[in-house]
Write an enzyme that holds these catalytic residues in place. Structure first.
Site, PDB file in Angstrom:
ATOM      1  N   SER A   1       0.844  -1.200   0.000  1.00 15.16           N
ATOM      2  CA  SER A   1       0.000   0.000   0.000  1.00 15.16           C
ATOM      3  C   SER A   1       0.875   1.244   0.000  1.00 15.16           C
ATOM      4  O   SER A   1       2.057   1.167   0.358  1.00 15.16           O
ATOM      5  CB  SER A   1      -0.848  -0.021   1.275  1.00 15.16           C
TER       6      SER A   1
ATOM      7  N   TYR B   1      -2.875  -0.348  10.548  1.00 13.01           N
ATOM      8  CA  TYR B   1      -2.750  -0.614   9.107  1.00 13.01           C
ATOM      9  C   TYR B   1      -1.369  -0.208   8.603  1.00 13.01           C
ATOM     10  O   TYR B   1      -0.713  -0.965   7.874  1.00 13.01           O
ATOM     11  CB  TYR B   1      -3.841   0.150   8.354  1.00 13.01           C
TER      12      TYR B   1
HETATM   13  P1  NAD Z   1     -11.533  -6.008  -0.403  1.00 11.13           P
HETATM   14  O1  NAD Z   1     -12.176  -6.020   0.945  1.00 11.13           O
HETATM   15  O2  NAD Z   1     -12.402  -5.882  -1.598  1.00 11.13           O
HETATM   16  O3  NAD Z   1     -10.603  -7.269  -0.595  1.00 11.13           O
HETATM   17  C1  NAD Z   1      -9.956  -7.895   0.477  1.00 11.13           C
HETATM   18  C2  NAD Z   1     -10.280  -9.353   0.422  1.00 11.13           C
HETATM   19  O4  NAD Z   1      -9.568 -10.029   1.455  1.00 11.13           O
HETATM   20  C3  NAD Z   1     -11.766  -9.618   0.665  1.00 11.13           C
HETATM   21  O5  NAD Z   1     -12.214 -10.575  -0.263  1.00 11.13           O
HETATM   22  C4  NAD Z   1     -11.782 -10.167   2.072  1.00 11.13           C
HETATM   23  O6  NAD Z   1     -12.877 -11.024   2.342  1.00 11.13           O
HETATM   24  C5  NAD Z   1     -10.468 -10.927   2.069  1.00 11.13           C
HETATM   25  N1  NAD Z   1     -10.041 -11.253   3.416  1.00 11.13           N
HETATM   26  C6  NAD Z   1      -9.947 -10.422   4.476  1.00 11.13           C
HETATM   27  N2  NAD Z   1      -9.571 -11.111   5.556  1.00 11.13           N
HETATM   28  C7  NAD Z   1      -9.421 -12.400   5.167  1.00 11.13           C
HETATM   29  C8  NAD Z   1      -9.066 -13.592   5.830  1.00 11.13           C
HETATM   30  N3  NAD Z   1      -8.779 -13.606   7.138  1.00 11.13           N
HETATM   31  N4  NAD Z   1      -9.008 -14.737   5.110  1.00 11.13           N
HETATM   32  C9  NAD Z   1      -9.314 -14.750   3.794  1.00 11.13           C
HETATM   33  N5  NAD Z   1      -9.666 -13.652   3.121  1.00 11.13           N
HETATM   34  C10 NAD Z   1      -9.724 -12.495   3.804  1.00 11.13           C
HETATM   35  O7  NAD Z   1     -10.480  -4.799  -0.357  1.00 11.13           O
HETATM   36  P2  NAD Z   1      -9.271  -4.426  -1.346  1.00 11.13           P
HETATM   37  O8  NAD Z   1      -9.149  -2.963  -1.247  1.00 11.13           O
HETATM   38  O9  NAD Z   1      -9.404  -5.059  -2.668  1.00 11.13           O
HETATM   39  O10 NAD Z   1      -8.018  -5.055  -0.558  1.00 11.13           O
HETATM   40  C11 NAD Z   1      -7.080  -5.932  -1.140  1.00 11.13           C
HETATM   41  C12 NAD Z   1      -5.684  -5.570  -0.662  1.00 11.13           C
HETATM   42  O11 NAD Z   1      -5.361  -4.275  -1.175  1.00 11.13           O
HETATM   43  C13 NAD Z   1      -5.517  -5.477   0.846  1.00 11.13           C
HETATM   44  O12 NAD Z   1      -4.292  -6.075   1.218  1.00 11.13           O
HETATM   45  C14 NAD Z   1      -5.449  -3.983   1.097  1.00 11.13           C
HETATM   46  O13 NAD Z   1      -4.709  -3.664   2.259  1.00 11.13           O
HETATM   47  C15 NAD Z   1      -4.761  -3.515  -0.163  1.00 11.13           C
HETATM   48  N6  NAD Z   1      -4.910  -2.099  -0.485  1.00 11.13           N
HETATM   49  C16 NAD Z   1      -6.144  -1.550  -0.617  1.00 11.13           C
HETATM   50  C17 NAD Z   1      -6.258  -0.190  -0.873  1.00 11.13           C
HETATM   51  C18 NAD Z   1      -7.599   0.492  -0.987  1.00 11.13           C
HETATM   52  O14 NAD Z   1      -7.654   1.724  -0.901  1.00 11.13           O
HETATM   53  N7  NAD Z   1      -8.687  -0.237  -1.180  1.00 11.13           N
HETATM   54  C19 NAD Z   1      -5.094   0.582  -1.044  1.00 11.13           C
HETATM   55  C20 NAD Z   1      -3.851  -0.034  -0.926  1.00 11.13           C
HETATM   56  C21 NAD Z   1      -3.772  -1.374  -0.648  1.00 11.13           C
END
Ligand code: NAD
Length: 261
Positions: A144, A157
């Site tokens: 991130s 985070y």
């Molecule tokens: P999202 O919630 O759509 O996707 C995250 C996924 O991880 C979901 O399907 C959730 O159910 C799954 N998950 C969470 N805990 C879990 C567990 N214990 N076991 C199995 N699955 C689990 O959100 P996203 O934004 O697509 O996040 C994906 C990655 O991107 C994360 O690592 C997040 O930190 C990172 N990220 C997101 C952003 C943002 O702004 N959305 C920015 C930078 C990085």
């Protein structure tokens, strides 16, 4: 155009929503067989219905080693090998302020978030290791902007995303020359990234429009990024075209590094 991931077998955690889902869709278009780990059986089944033989779904919790191990085994049984592991599943702290949170909630939040974002990354990489050694494969972590700058989340985070960078760098060093290890660092992206239960009383949940505006204001390209905006970086790192790239982070963040968050 040739498919960049033809005949590759990939395991993606959190491949049933947000950034992981976009990566899953694109990897399948690029010729890969994709196995996904997720918690929600409804969204997993939706992906199965859409992609049929091209996808394997695994319901599981990345913070449990045996769930990672079971998914790796099922992937190899179904598709014969594992070339790429993408540690993408993650949860958020909703920008909860350290000063506001009680010591009990701090502790619960620490266990909850670090277990998924950090321990889940350790466990997934460990469970995939033996198969990746056989295939000379690679690992990609979803990190991130919060891996580098303050104010991409709260302390939980931000600390978890910094920790993933340490894990990625040390693994790139230890696992060479067989396995490449890299990361993609998305900036703020419009997804349903969820705030962990112990911190919900301490945060304001914002609507999508407010979120989109605040994301746009922060990055020089003024993008309210969508999951699809990041997939090209994953395709490059997963593919053989990146054979000389390891220990590297590709930021896909509208230029945050030009100014910081
Ligand atoms: P999202 O919630 O759509 O996707 C995250 C996924 O991880 C979901 O399907 C959730 O159910 C799954 N998950 C969470 N805990 C879990 C567990 N214990 N076991 C199995 N699955 C689990 O959100 P996203 O934004 O697509 O996040 C994906 C990655 O991107 C994360 O690592 C997040 O930190 C990172 N990220 C997101 C952003 C943002 O702004 N959305 C920015 C930078 C990085």
């Amino acid at each position: 155009m040739a498919m960049a991931l033809k005949d590759k077998v990939v395991l993606i955690t959190g491949g049933n929503s947000g950034i992981g889902e976009a990566v899953t869709r694109r990897f399948i278009q690029e010729g890969a067989k994709v196995s996904i780990i997720g918690r929600s059986i409804e969204t997993l089944k939706k992906m199965k219905a859409e992609f049929g033989e091209e996808i394997l779904i695994n319901q599981g919790d990345v913070s449990k080693y045996e769930d990672n191990e079971r998914a790796v085994q099922a992937t190899v049984e179904q598709f014969g090998k594992l070339d790429v592991f993408v540690a993408n599943a993650g949860v958020f702290d909703g920008f909860a302020k350290f000063a506001d949170v009680t010591p009990d909630a701090l502790s619960d939040a620490y266990d909850f978030l670090i277990d998924i974002n950090v321990k889940g990354s350790f466990f997934g990489a460990k469970a995939a290791l033996e198969e990746l050694q056989k295939s000379n494969g690679n690992i990609i972590f979803t990190v991130s902007g919060a891996s580098f700058y303050p104010d991409g989340g709260g302390v939980w985070y931000t600390a978890s995303k910094h920790a993933q960078i340490g894990l990625m760098r040390q693994l790139a060093f230890e696992l060479a020359p067989n396995i490449r290890v890299n990361a993609v660092a998305p900036g703020g992206t419009l997804t349903a990234l969820s705030v962990i239960p112990p911190l919900r009383p301490f945060v304001k949940i914002v609507d999508n429009e407010t979120k989109a505006n605040s994301i746009k204001k922060r990055n020089p390209l003024q993008l309210a990024q969508l999951p699809e905006d990041h997939v090209a970086a994953y395709v490059l790192l997963a593919s053989d075209a990146a054979r000389a790239i390891t220990g590297e982070v590709i930021s896909s963040d509208g230029g945050l590094s030009v100014r910081g968050l």
